[in-house]
Design an enzyme around this catalytic site. Structure first.
Site, short mmCIF file in Angstrom:
data_model
loop_
_atom_site.label_atom_id
_atom_site.label_comp_id
_atom_site.label_asym_id
_atom_site.label_seq_id
_atom_site.Cartn_x
_atom_site.Cartn_y
_atom_site.Cartn_z
N ASP A 28 0.70 -1.17 0.16
CA ASP A 28 -0.04 0.08 0.01
C ASP A 28 0.79 1.29 0.14
O ASP A 28 1.88 1.21 0.60
CB ASP A 28 -0.83 0.08 1.21
CG ASP A 28 -2.12 0.80 1.30
OD1 ASP A 28 -2.37 1.64 0.09
OD2 ASP A 28 -2.70 1.28 2.10
N ARG A 41 -0.80 9.24 -9.91
CA ARG A 41 -0.70 8.01 -9.24
C ARG A 41 -0.31 6.78 -9.96
O ARG A 41 0.73 5.97 -9.32
CB ARG A 41 -2.23 7.57 -8.71
CG ARG A 41 -2.95 8.43 -7.78
CD ARG A 41 -4.36 8.09 -7.53
NE ARG A 41 -4.46 6.87 -7.30
CZ ARG A 41 -4.25 6.35 -5.66
NH1 ARG A 41 -3.98 7.18 -4.88
NH2 ARG A 41 -4.45 5.25 -5.40
N HIS A 45 2.73 3.45 -8.98
CA HIS A 45 2.64 2.25 -8.98
C HIS A 45 3.71 1.58 -9.78
O HIS A 45 4.29 0.53 -9.78
CB HIS A 45 1.10 1.91 -9.89
CG HIS A 45 -0.01 2.21 -9.21
ND1 HIS A 45 -0.36 1.68 -7.74
CD2 HIS A 45 -1.17 3.01 -9.50
CE1 HIS A 45 -1.60 2.25 -7.48
NE2 HIS A 45 -1.94 2.97 -8.19
N SER A 73 -7.15 -5.67 -5.88
CA SER A 73 -8.11 -6.51 -5.43
C SER A 73 -9.34 -6.40 -6.03
O SER A 73 -9.72 -5.55 -7.08
CB SER A 73 -8.36 -5.74 -3.89
OG SER A 73 -9.11 -4.56 -4.04
N ASN A 76 -10.50 -2.88 -6.06
CA ASN A 76 -10.06 -1.93 -6.95
C ASN A 76 -10.33 -1.42 -8.37
O ASN A 76 -10.15 -0.45 -8.78
CB ASN A 76 -8.37 -2.43 -7.16
CG ASN A 76 -7.63 -2.36 -5.89
OD1 ASN A 76 -6.52 -2.99 -5.97
ND2 ASN A 76 -7.95 -1.47 -4.95
N ARG A 79 -11.85 2.19 -8.46
CA ARG A 79 -10.92 3.33 -8.87
C ARG A 79 -11.34 3.82 -10.38
O ARG A 79 -11.92 3.27 -10.88
CB ARG A 79 -9.45 2.59 -8.94
CG ARG A 79 -9.15 2.42 -7.46
CD ARG A 79 -7.46 2.00 -7.33
NE ARG A 79 -7.28 1.84 -5.93
CZ ARG A 79 -5.98 1.69 -5.49
NH1 ARG A 79 -5.17 1.60 -6.30
NH2 ARG A 79 -5.67 1.03 -4.41
N ARG A 202 -5.20 -2.48 8.72
CA ARG A 202 -6.48 -3.08 8.24
C ARG A 202 -6.09 -4.09 7.27
O ARG A 202 -4.98 -3.93 6.58
CB ARG A 202 -7.71 -2.40 7.60
CG ARG A 202 -7.39 -1.51 6.48
CD ARG A 202 -8.61 -0.74 6.04
NE ARG A 202 -8.37 0.11 4.83
CZ ARG A 202 -7.73 1.36 4.97
NH1 ARG A 202 -7.43 1.86 6.07
NH2 ARG A 202 -7.71 1.99 3.91
N ILE A 203 -6.67 -5.20 7.13
CA ILE A 203 -6.15 -6.43 6.27
C ILE A 203 -6.84 -6.26 4.89
O ILE A 203 -6.55 -7.11 4.01
CB ILE A 203 -6.40 -7.80 6.99
CG1 ILE A 203 -7.90 -7.97 7.22
CG2 ILE A 203 -5.68 -7.59 8.05
CD1 ILE A 203 -8.16 -9.41 7.83
N SER A 204 -7.73 -5.49 4.69
CA SER A 204 -8.29 -5.00 3.36
C SER A 204 -8.77 -6.55 2.62
O SER A 204 -8.30 -6.68 1.51
CB SER A 204 -7.56 -4.27 2.57
OG SER A 204 -7.46 -3.07 3.16
N GLU A 215 1.14 -13.55 12.01
CA GLU A 215 1.47 -12.38 12.80
C GLU A 215 1.45 -11.10 11.89
O GLU A 215 1.52 -11.44 10.63
CB GLU A 215 2.84 -12.33 13.25
CG GLU A 215 3.31 -13.66 14.37
CD GLU A 215 2.62 -13.34 15.49
OE1 GLU A 215 2.32 -12.22 15.98
OE2 GLU A 215 2.20 -14.41 16.16
#
Length: 250
Positions: A28, A41, A45, A73, A76, A79, A202-204, A215
């Protein structure tokens, strides 16, 4: 990437004592990294794609056999059309450019996620990359592309239900060991360590089932700035954690 003998002729990495065998990364911060520099953006990337190479190359140094990265994802697609089209172009370019070097470095590449929505050229390149690297064992790189944890579990459940309906599976025999056999990651060990860059905690929707006992490390570094040294520090820190998997030490 540096060249090395192909396939099983590689010297297998020694697992660092107590270190993670499988690391998963939510990459991210590309967009914010670019914005901070006054660039679009997609510039971020592209910088992030270059960072992937360094981290893949670093895996044997830290005893990491499996690396799973979250590239795109199922969410995504929301977007802008420009960004999504640019990302798809980047994926095609990356695969075309890196196939030879990944194979020479001993990387086996797999893709997880739903390919139905991807364009035919990208799917063909993905298939070709998987086939070209299928003999490699030095690093197992899994790229999550059009992937979502809930979507994966839903698709797995559909396949499981089809086998029950066809009489191939006894519903009374279904337990927590059964569903993983239908997941996209069925040939992979569960991740030991999940890293998320950019300061978000967050794990999204990433590897929901597989990360039940992983972990987590949430770090402020934006993905294009994530270095081999920081990767190594996180792997070393993992080795100092007390992992009891629900049990109590006596």
């Amino acid at each position: 990437m540096p060249t090395a003998p192909k396939g099983n002729s590689h010297t297998e990495p020694k697992i660092a004592p107590g270190g993670p065998r499988h690391v998963a990364i939510i990459m991210d911060g590309n967009g914010r990294w670019a914005t901070q520099r006054g660039r679009p953006r997609l510039f971020g990337h592209h910088a992030g794609a270059k960072r992937v190479r360094e981290i893949v190359e670093a895996c044997p140094d830290f005893g990491v056999e499996y690396l799973t990265i979250f590239a795109f994802s199922t969410e995504n697609w929301k977007r802008t059309q420009v960004e999504v089209a640019g990302l798809m172009s980047l994926f095609r370019r990356y695969i075309s450019k890196e196939t030879r070097s990944l194979s020479e470095f001993g990387v086996r590449v797999r893709f997880i996620g739903d390919r139905v929505r991807l364009d035919d050229k990208l799917i063909r390149l993905m298939n070709e990359l998987e086939a070209a690297t299928a003999h490699n064992t030095r690093v197992h790189l899994t790229i999550a592309l059009n992937y979502g944890g809930r979507d994966e579990v839903a698709r797995a459940t559909q396949r499981l239900a089809q086998d029950v309906a066809a009489g191939k599976l006894d519903p009374e025999a279904v337990d927590e060991e059964t569903l993983p056999k239908y997941l996209d990651t069925y040939v992979l060990p569960d991740p030991d360590l999940v890293i998320r860059t950019s300061g978000e905690a967050r794990i999204s929707n990433f590897l929901l089932w597989q990360s039940a006992y992983a972990e987590y490390e949430f770090i402020d570094t934006l993905w294009p700035d994530f270095t081999k040294a920081e990767f190594g520090s996180l792997c070393a820190a993992y080795g100092g954690r007390d992992r009891r998997f629900g049990a109590v030490k006596t």
